[in-house]
Design an enzyme around this catalytic site. Structure first.
Site, PDB file in Angstrom:
ATOM      1  N   SER A  93     -39.365   6.088  34.268  1.00 23.63           N
ATOM      2  CA  SER A  93     -40.576   6.678  34.870  1.00 23.63           C
ATOM      3  C   SER A  93     -41.531   5.650  35.451  1.00 23.63           C
ATOM      4  CB  SER A  93     -41.331   7.486  33.813  1.00 23.63           C
ATOM      5  OG  SER A  93     -40.533   8.526  33.353  1.00 23.63           O
ATOM      6  N   ALA A 137     -43.357  16.952  28.211  1.00 26.25           N
ATOM      7  CA  ALA A 137     -44.136  18.195  28.099  1.00 26.25           C
ATOM      8  C   ALA A 137     -45.397  17.963  27.272  1.00 26.25           C
ATOM      9  CB  ALA A 137     -43.276  19.288  27.466  1.00 26.25           C
ATOM     10  N   VAL A 138     -45.274  17.296  26.129  1.00 26.61           N
ATOM     11  CA  VAL A 138     -46.439  17.077  25.260  1.00 26.61           C
ATOM     12  C   VAL A 138     -47.382  16.056  25.889  1.00 26.61           C
ATOM     13  CG1 VAL A 138     -47.205  16.310  22.972  1.00 26.61           C
ATOM     14  CG2 VAL A 138     -45.144  17.710  23.179  1.00 26.61           C
ATOM     15  N   GLN A 155     -39.233  30.781  17.785  1.00 25.38           N
ATOM     16  CA  GLN A 155     -39.725  29.562  18.421  1.00 25.38           C
ATOM     17  C   GLN A 155     -39.283  29.439  19.880  1.00 25.38           C
ATOM     18  OE1 GLN A 155     -39.385  27.277  14.198  1.00 25.38           O
ATOM     19  NE2 GLN A 155     -39.570  25.906  15.965  1.00 25.38           N
ATOM     20  N   CYS A 159     -44.840  21.629  15.032  1.00 28.74           N
ATOM     21  CA  CYS A 159     -45.574  22.716  15.689  1.00 28.74           C
ATOM     22  C   CYS A 159     -45.594  24.012  14.873  1.00 28.74           C
ATOM     23  CB  CYS A 159     -44.976  22.979  17.062  1.00 28.74           C
ATOM     24  SG  CYS A 159     -43.180  22.936  17.083  1.00 28.74           S
ATOM     25  N   HIS A 179     -44.841  29.746  20.093  1.00 28.58           N
ATOM     26  CA  HIS A 179     -44.084  30.113  18.890  1.00 28.58           C
ATOM     27  C   HIS A 179     -44.769  31.319  18.224  1.00 28.58           C
ATOM     28  CE1 HIS A 179     -41.746  26.547  19.240  1.00 28.58           C
ATOM     29  NE2 HIS A 179     -42.169  25.851  18.218  1.00 28.58           N
ATOM     30  N   GLN A 195     -47.101  26.390  21.693  1.00 24.36           N
ATOM     31  CA  GLN A 195     -46.429  25.288  20.994  1.00 24.36           C
ATOM     32  C   GLN A 195     -46.845  23.923  21.519  1.00 24.36           C
ATOM     33  OE1 GLN A 195     -43.698  23.291  22.408  1.00 24.36           O
ATOM     34  NE2 GLN A 195     -43.316  22.195  20.506  1.00 24.36           N
ATOM     35  N   SER A 205     -39.889  25.410  24.563  1.00 25.38           N
ATOM     36  CA  SER A 205     -40.655  24.169  24.746  1.00 25.38           C
ATOM     37  C   SER A 205     -40.522  23.213  23.567  1.00 25.38           C
ATOM     38  CB  SER A 205     -42.137  24.505  24.978  1.00 25.38           C
ATOM     39  OG  SER A 205     -42.619  25.296  23.918  1.00 25.38           O
ATOM     40  N   GLY A 206     -40.166  23.731  22.388  1.00 21.83           N
ATOM     41  CA  GLY A 206     -39.957  22.856  21.231  1.00 21.83           C
ATOM     42  C   GLY A 206     -38.878  21.812  21.494  1.00 21.83           C
TER      43      GLY A 206
HETATM   44  P1  NAP Z   1     -39.914  15.732  26.593  1.00 18.49           P
HETATM   45  O1  NAP Z   1     -40.545  16.711  27.490  1.00 18.49           O
HETATM   46  O2  NAP Z   1     -38.433  15.662  26.534  1.00 18.49           O
HETATM   47  O3  NAP Z   1     -40.500  14.264  26.923  1.00 18.49           O
HETATM   48  C1  NAP Z   1     -40.014  13.100  26.332  1.00 18.49           C
HETATM   49  C2  NAP Z   1     -40.889  11.920  26.716  1.00 18.49           C
HETATM   50  O4  NAP Z   1     -40.447  10.760  26.000  1.00 18.49           O
HETATM   51  C3  NAP Z   1     -40.827  11.563  28.195  1.00 18.49           C
HETATM   52  O5  NAP Z   1     -42.099  11.135  28.633  1.00 18.49           O
HETATM   53  C4  NAP Z   1     -39.861  10.377  28.188  1.00 18.49           C
HETATM   54  O6  NAP Z   1     -40.026   9.479  29.263  1.00 18.49           O
HETATM   55  C5  NAP Z   1     -40.267   9.692  26.917  1.00 18.49           C
HETATM   56  N1  NAP Z   1     -39.232   8.767  26.469  1.00 18.49           N
HETATM   57  C6  NAP Z   1     -37.935   9.031  26.249  1.00 18.49           C
HETATM   58  N2  NAP Z   1     -37.286   7.895  25.876  1.00 18.49           N
HETATM   59  C7  NAP Z   1     -38.203   6.913  25.868  1.00 18.49           C
HETATM   60  C8  NAP Z   1     -38.163   5.527  25.584  1.00 18.49           C
HETATM   61  N3  NAP Z   1     -37.048   4.927  25.215  1.00 18.49           N
HETATM   62  N4  NAP Z   1     -39.307   4.803  25.688  1.00 18.49           N
HETATM   63  C9  NAP Z   1     -40.461   5.399  26.068  1.00 18.49           C
HETATM   64  N5  NAP Z   1     -40.567   6.721  26.366  1.00 18.49           N
HETATM   65  C10 NAP Z   1     -39.453   7.463  26.262  1.00 18.49           C
HETATM   66  O7  NAP Z   1     -40.341  15.986  25.073  1.00 18.49           O
HETATM   67  P2  NAP Z   1     -41.703  16.599  24.483  1.00 18.49           P
HETATM   68  O8  NAP Z   1     -41.580  18.065  24.309  1.00 18.49           O
HETATM   69  O9  NAP Z   1     -42.865  16.080  25.240  1.00 18.49           O
HETATM   70  O10 NAP Z   1     -41.666  16.017  23.001  1.00 18.49           O
HETATM   71  C11 NAP Z   1     -41.748  14.647  22.760  1.00 18.49           C
HETATM   72  C12 NAP Z   1     -41.798  14.363  21.278  1.00 18.49           C
HETATM   73  O11 NAP Z   1     -42.862  15.068  20.688  1.00 18.49           O
HETATM   74  C13 NAP Z   1     -40.543  14.772  20.492  1.00 18.49           C
HETATM   75  O12 NAP Z   1     -40.334  13.834  19.459  1.00 18.49           O
HETATM   76  C14 NAP Z   1     -40.888  16.077  19.873  1.00 18.49           C
HETATM   77  O13 NAP Z   1     -40.197  16.331  18.697  1.00 18.49           O
HETATM   78  C15 NAP Z   1     -42.348  15.831  19.590  1.00 18.49           C
HETATM   79  N6  NAP Z   1     -43.075  17.082  19.502  1.00 18.49           N
HETATM   80  C16 NAP Z   1     -43.950  17.151  18.516  1.00 18.49           C
HETATM   81  C17 NAP Z   1     -44.674  18.262  18.343  1.00 18.49           C
HETATM   82  C18 NAP Z   1     -45.699  18.214  17.264  1.00 18.49           C
HETATM   83  O14 NAP Z   1     -46.186  17.166  16.915  1.00 18.49           O
HETATM   84  N7  NAP Z   1     -46.098  19.268  16.707  1.00 18.49           N
HETATM   85  C19 NAP Z   1     -44.511  19.362  19.151  1.00 18.49           C
HETATM   86  C20 NAP Z   1     -43.629  19.268  20.219  1.00 18.49           C
HETATM   87  C21 NAP Z   1     -42.902  18.104  20.364  1.00 18.49           C
HETATM   88  P3  NAP Z   1     -39.027   9.496  30.544  1.00 18.49           P
HETATM   89  O15 NAP Z   1     -39.493  10.667  31.380  1.00 18.49           O
HETATM   90  O16 NAP Z   1     -39.306   8.177  31.161  1.00 18.49           O
HETATM   91  O17 NAP Z   1     -37.657   9.669  30.027  1.00 18.49           O
HETATM   92  C1  2RA Z   2     -38.944  22.884  17.914  1.00 21.70           C
HETATM   93  N1  2RA Z   2     -40.402  22.337  16.094  1.00 21.70           N
HETATM   94  O1  2RA Z   2     -39.525  23.957  18.140  1.00 21.70           O
HETATM   95  C2  2RA Z   2     -39.583  21.802  17.125  1.00 21.70           C
HETATM   96  C3  2RA Z   2     -40.350  20.880  18.051  1.00 21.70           C
HETATM   97  N2  2RA Z   2     -41.186  19.970  17.360  1.00 21.70           N
HETATM   98  O2  2RA Z   2     -37.819  22.623  18.332  1.00 21.70           O
END
Ligand code: NAP
Ligand code: 2RA
Length: 343
Positions: A40, A13-14, A159, A132, A246, A319, A162-163
């Protein structure tokens, strides 16, 4: 100069949103390198009218592809494993996970609040993107603190799904479909500790020994680090059946008396903040307005009925964008500005 930009978590998603934001802000991209897990490999990402194949994240890929800016959003364990390889290969890493956030030699940055901290990026080659729920809160707190000095903040969050990533959003949608098919009792909850549809869950991330959740402690500790302040903060983090914005209810106590009008004046001029506060016309921030936008919306600014040092307000932000992709891209833009100005 144009940059080779890698996105680890490109299928998430991010990651997907990072590509959209890079395109929209005309980021100086020479080439993008989408990276994800072996699952992927071969899938395609569209960027500026071209298709790019997703590559597997490995220790060598960053040097091999000449990546100069690496966004990581694939979970803490992936950042723990590969971020330092990317930095060693010469990239600046902008990490969306919580893995590095509280490490002393890693800057934790919200560009509207502490852009000066980006200068410390060279210590490890890594800049952390905050949680977030913290990002949108400090968009509001920082200008108010600068103007009036905050003494204490109490926040309750609402929240979005999507988190928890793409699969968590899908889980909510499937549960809603199950409701309309009279099958809600049959749904499984995998991404959340309970069913989210038609529910609210006062539990995000794991419980800590002090009975707060990790999400709640992130809001406290990250706020202190970003704002270089130590005023009291307490948080209650709640998951609600909303897809991707959020919302937060904030009670802010100031050192001195502050009127709602004074706070509204400051917030109306704050960077990346939109004041949306006309209650007589039913105008206040809501996820239906903030989804797919790049600002934190604030409204319901009002004085406490008992204490003139206290204001209450409500804010809302997308978010995936404000809370992740947009903040990460804004960090990269500031980093480029600093490199190009020789800082
Ligand atoms: P998501 O939709 O579940 O996507 C996860 C991504 O990680 C997919 O591209 C997945 O690839 C990849 N991945 C999983 N295992 C992997 C591996 N072993 N090697 C390489 N890539 C791998 O999650 P998301 O919402 O995008 O969030 C991802 C991260 O960002 C989380 O840690 C979350 O906590 C963080 N996040 C941070 C913020 C912030 O900074 N404020 C906000 C939201 C989320 P595949 O499709 O190939 O499995
Ligand atoms: C959540 N803050 O909403 C987390 C994602 N980074 O679950």
């Amino acid at each position: 100069k144009k940059y080779v930009v890698g996105v680890v978590g490109a299928s998430g998603a991010v990651g997907e949103e990072i590509f959209r934001v890079l395109e929209e802000c005309k980021f100086p991209v020479g080439k993008v390198v989408p990276l994800a897990s072996a699952r992927s490999v071969g899938k395609e990402v569209e960027f500026e009218g071209r298709s790019y194949k997703i590559l597997e994240t490995t220790h060598d890929v960053f040097a091999k592809e000449g990546i100069e800016i690496a966004f990581f959003s694939a979970g803490g364990s992936v950042s723990a494993e590969y971020a330092e390889s990317a930095a060693k290969a010469g990239a600046v890493v902008i990490d969306n996970t919580s893995h590095f956030r509280m490490q002393e030699d890693i800057p934790l940055v919200v560009p509207e609040v502490n852009p000066q901290d980006i200068a410390h990026w060279h210590k490890r080659g890594i800049i952390a993107n905050p949680n977030c729920s913290t990002i949108q809160m400090v968009h509001i707190l920082a200008p108010l603190h600068k103007a009036f000095a905050i003494k204490r903040v109490d926040v309750s969050t609402y929240q979005a799904a999507s988190g928890g990533g793409k699969s968590a959003m899908e889980e909510l949608v499937m549960q809603m479909q199950a409701f309309f098919a009279f099958k809600l009792d049959e749904v499984e909850s995998v991404k959340f500790p309970h069913r989210l549809a038609l529910n609210v869950i006062p539990h995000i991330d794991v419980f800590m020994p002090n009975d707060y959740t990790k999400e709640e402690m992130k809001m406290i500790n990250e706020t202190h680090k970003i704002m270089h302040a130590d005023f009291a903060v307490s948080a209650t983090c709640v998951r609600v059946p909303v897809l991707r914005s959020h919302s937060e209810s904030l009670t802010i106590q100031f050192e001195n008396e502050v009127s709602a009008k004074q706070a509204q004046d400051i917030l109306s001029k704050a960077e990346s903040v939109v004041l949306c506060d006309v209650p007589q016309e039913n105008l206040y921030p809501m996820p239906i307005f903030t989804t797919e936008t790049d600002q934190t919306y604030v409204g319901r600014v009002r004085e406490d009925n008992f204490d003139k040092h206290i204001l209450h307000l409500w804010c809302c932000a997308d978010q995936i964008r404000v809370g992740a992709a947009t903040n990460a891209v804004r960090i990269a833009q500031k980093w480029i500005e600093m490199q190009e100005n020789g800082k």
